[in-house]
Design an enzyme around this catalytic site. Structure first.
Site, mmCIF file in Angstrom:
data_model
loop_
_atom_site.group_PDB
_atom_site.id
_atom_site.type_symbol
_atom_site.label_atom_id
_atom_site.label_comp_id
_atom_site.label_asym_id
_atom_site.label_seq_id
_atom_site.Cartn_x
_atom_site.Cartn_y
_atom_site.Cartn_z
ATOM 1 N N GLY A 85 65.331 36.669 24.965
ATOM 2 C CA GLY A 85 64.142 37.311 25.492
ATOM 3 C C GLY A 85 62.977 37.078 24.557
ATOM 4 O O GLY A 85 63.050 36.284 23.620
ATOM 5 N N GLY A 86 61.879 37.803 24.806
ATOM 6 C CA GLY A 86 60.681 37.603 24.013
ATOM 7 C C GLY A 86 60.861 37.931 22.544
ATOM 8 O O GLY A 86 60.219 37.325 21.686
ATOM 9 N N LYS A 105 72.111 40.988 17.809
ATOM 10 C CA LYS A 105 70.732 40.740 18.226
ATOM 11 C C LYS A 105 69.967 40.158 17.047
ATOM 12 O O LYS A 105 69.927 40.758 15.966
ATOM 13 C CB LYS A 105 70.091 42.054 18.690
ATOM 14 N N ASP A 200 62.197 52.450 27.978
ATOM 15 C CA ASP A 200 62.442 51.194 28.695
ATOM 16 C C ASP A 200 63.776 51.235 29.438
ATOM 17 O O ASP A 200 64.544 50.276 29.418
ATOM 18 C CB ASP A 200 62.395 50.008 27.739
#
Length: 725
Positions: A85-86, A105, A200
């Site tokens: 992802g970003g 991550k 989120d």
């Protein structure tokens, strides 16, 4: 963030790879990078515009993923890439010190040089570390290695809710959706108690374990409530995913509290039940405008048969004014449970699979559902009937205990004394495992009336069986045949029972991973009486897929194996190859759901009631092929003696894949165990190149599931089901 400041590392590498291969003109590359700065995912944009094919996008994505995947980061060995992802990429990795699988991550390199993004990444680690709850992802570790910032988290094997909804055809049943959101509300309680706001929550940030239990994850935007009250969101720019933002979060100027997450859970419930986000638009700004201005949408627009009470629940959770929403996650949880109860829906959270959990005691024999099935009946010459195998002397599907004292195997006739169907006939007394009265043994070469000749087929004989019957072996000896073209594979009935798995401390060549422990099985299964032969493997491959499948098989040719022969076991197959075989077999034989045996099922069947290193013997010579007698080659199946339950080639010839991941044995009793966590898969049985001790019933081996080696094959099992007639 809503708008990326620049193309991600991934998109830049993707476009660069496309240019290097000459499949993308320079002007297309420039436009793709411009688009990816706004919307992300250059590959998807190029596919949509018709500049690249789906196949090329897939090939380029694999190449970029491989190039981005490091080998070791800190104390973690990277195994596979799960996504990107970003802010960076997520890898499947192994913590070297504990040999534990984790989700790792890793922050993107361009962001790791910016202190603002470093602070946000570390804030996520601190947020996750502040919470310990069964419905929130666990954070194990965070650190930096050679400029790479990483966060080690619990690995969720079930994927996220986006994947689940797609696999279910675009929407979930009401009960399942309510249960998932209820569990997330439960996890949100813990987040709130830690003084945090998630900010989120959406289907892509809710993850599932193998049992289907939901956990909130990705706390990258989480902030402490006090800080949110003081600082707003982020300098006037809203953070999060527009379609799931509350109006106050989308406004970016207002304070947010835990009720913004309650709104997001309501929006998530809407998406699970309809397959659509609550608000859609051409771009992020259009979606935000609808969040701020449009009323809460009615989910029945997409799913007309939704109960009104569920729609009312969604409307309340997504109320425009936060004062009109449930005030706390506990209130939302209560509202969901009350709604479900009014609809007669039980919200049962599935228990995560736990290999080390103590098992329940075996059920009482009279509680077994299979005991209520009709016993076998043979037709007399005069037309009357009598039980062929009465309930007292032979309950084929009943549970039994494998007694340590009952370790011998029946005497077997010489190889040339066979029954008409090719199986070796049995001489002498045939005893039952488990202490029930024995039935009289037939004379050498004699056979009993096949079940296929009875007036009524038993309910547990599947419709896809091409033949079935009973012969004079132990454990009931019911069998079925499965035909693929002219090639037949026989399966033997394996009754449920209890046995001691592993090897005793004094067994010769015993290995440290063979700790003895008790295992019980609650249901019977059919096990192939031999490893899958080359003939059967090739027949399945050639038959499945209609004309296209047959042409494809003709082009590829037969499976490449080390020693060729139709009756030789297939080898050089990976664990993944075997999974594909099961899928193909289900297409060839409708209704057949084959799988690999679990490690405990394999050893239970291999022992066949014995406690010796080999099934009823101290050496494998007459049971299989090893370095003592195989002269370095595989051999056709069924050339050696079967064990007491009619199974061949379990000791030697080829190793056999099992369904389980490799792991240490527990010391507590287990019931129907299967190990789902680990890097390697288990193989059992030894092979034609191995010394005898490697062919013992208890011996274990482990191989990576994508590796195909000589002398490694497979044997299949099928669970017994009772047909409704």
């Amino acid at each position: 963030m809503l708008v990326a400041a620049m193309a991600t590392d991934y998109d830049q590498l993707f476009v660069k790879a496309a240019l290097a291969k000459g499949v993308l003109p320079p002007e297309g590359a420039h436009e793709a990078l411009e688009r990816s700065r706004k919307d992300g995912d250059a590959g998807a944009w190029l596919l949509k515009k018709g500049l690249l094919t789906k196949h090329l996008v897939s090939v380029l994505a694999d190449e970029v993923n491989r190039s981005q995947m490091p080998k070791v980061i800190g104390n973690y060995r990277v195994v596979d890439k799960l996504g990107h992802g970003g802010m960076g990429s997520v890898f499947k990795a192994v913590q070297l010190s504990l040999q534990r699988e984790v989700a790792l991550k890793v922050m993107a390199g361009r962001l790791a040089r910016n202190q603002h993004w470093i602070d946000r990444f570390l804030a996520e680690a601190r947020a996750m570390a502040a919470i310990n709850h069964p419905h929130v992802l666990t954070c194990f570790d965070a650190g930096q290695d050679k400029g790479k910032l990483y966060l080690a988290m619990e690995l969720m094997q079930g994927g996220d809710l986006v994947r689940l909804v797609k696999s279910r055809g675009g929407r979930l049943p009401v009960g399942e959706a309510l249960r998932i959101v209820r569990d997330c509300a439960w996890g949100l309680e813990a987040i709130g108690r830690a003084g945090l706001i998630h900010r989120d929550i959406k289907p892509g940030n809710i993850f599932l374990d193998l049992a289907g239990a939901a956990k909130l994850g990705d706390l990258g935007l989480a902030c402490f409530a006090e800080a949110a009250a003081e600082d707003g969101t982020s300098g006037g720019q809203p953070l999060g995913t527009p379609a799931f933002m509350s109006p106050e979060q989308a406004d970016a100027d207002d304070e947010v509290d835990i009720r913004t997450d309650i709104y997001a859970l309501g929006a998530t419930l809407y998406a699970l039940l309809t397959g659509h986000p609550p608000y859609e638009g051409k771009n992020s700004f259009a979606v935000i405008a609808r969040v701020l201005q449009d009323p809460v949408p009615d989910a029945r627009t997409h799913t007309p048969d939704l109960p009104p009470a569920v729609c009312a629940l969604i409307a309340r959770a997504m109320a425009k004014r936060r004062e009109d929403r449930p005030a706390t996650p506990a209130d939302l949880k209560q509202l969901i449970e009350t709604t479900a109860a009014a609809l007669g829906i039980a919200l049962v959270t599935p228990a995560a699979p736990d290999l080390a959990a103590p098992s329940d005691p075996p059920p009482e024999e009279n509680d077994d559902p299979y005991l209520s099935q009709p016993s076998f009946v043979a037709v007399k010459a005069g037309g009357s009937t009598e039980p062929l195998l009465d309930q007292d002397s032979l309950d084929l599907l009943s549970e039994s205990s494998v007694q340590a004292s009952d370790t011998s195997t029946p005497e077997i006739a010489a190889p040339d004394d066979t029954t008409p169907d090719g199986d070796v006939a049995v001489e002498g007394k045939v005893r039952r495992i488990g202490g029930r009265p024995s039935r009289p043994a037939a004379r050498a070469g004699a056979t009993m009336t096949p079940v296929s000749e009875l007036p009524d087929k038993p309910a547990w004989i599947p419709d896809w069986a091409s033949a079935w019957g009973i012969d004079q072996l132990d454990n009931g000896a019911a069998w079925i045949d499965v035909s693929v073209g002219s090639v037949v594979q026989r399966f033997r009935l394996i009754r449920p029972g209890t046995f001691t798995m592993g090897s005793p401390p004094d067994e010769i060549e015993r290995q440290p991973d063979e700790t003895q422990h008790q295992v019980s099985f609650s249901h019977p299964l059919w096990m192939a009486d031999t490893p899958v032969t080359q003939a059967w493997w090739n027949a399945v491959s050639a038959t499945q897929g209609g004309l296209f499948g047959r042409l494809s098989h003709a082009v590829r040719g037969r499976h490449k194996t080390r020693f060729v022969g139709d009756e030789r076991p297939v080898e050089q197959v990976s664990w993944h190859d075997c999974q594909e075989l099961c899928v193909r077999l289900g297409r060839v034989v409708p209704g057949l759901r084959a799988r690999l045996p679990t490690e405990s099922e394999w050893e239970y069947a291999a022992r066949a009631g014995s406690t010796t290193p080999f099934s009823g013997a101290d050496r494998p010579d007459d049971l299989g092929w090893c370095s003592l007698n195989a002269v370095g080659v595989s051999h056709p199946v069924k050339r050696k003696r079967a064990n007491a339950w009619g199974l061949y080639d379990l000791h030697g010839n080829v190793w056999e894949w099992c369904d389980d991941c490799y792991g240490e044995y527990p010391v507590v009793p287990l019931r129907n165990p299967v190990q789902r966590h680990g890097i390697y898969r288990v193989c059992r049985g030894g092979s034609y190149v191995d010394d005898p001790h490697a062919c013992r019933s208890a011996r274990r081996s482990r191989i990576a599931p994508d590796i195909s080696r000589p002398f490694v094959g497979v044997r299949l099992v099928v669970e017994v089901t009772i047909a409704r007639r």
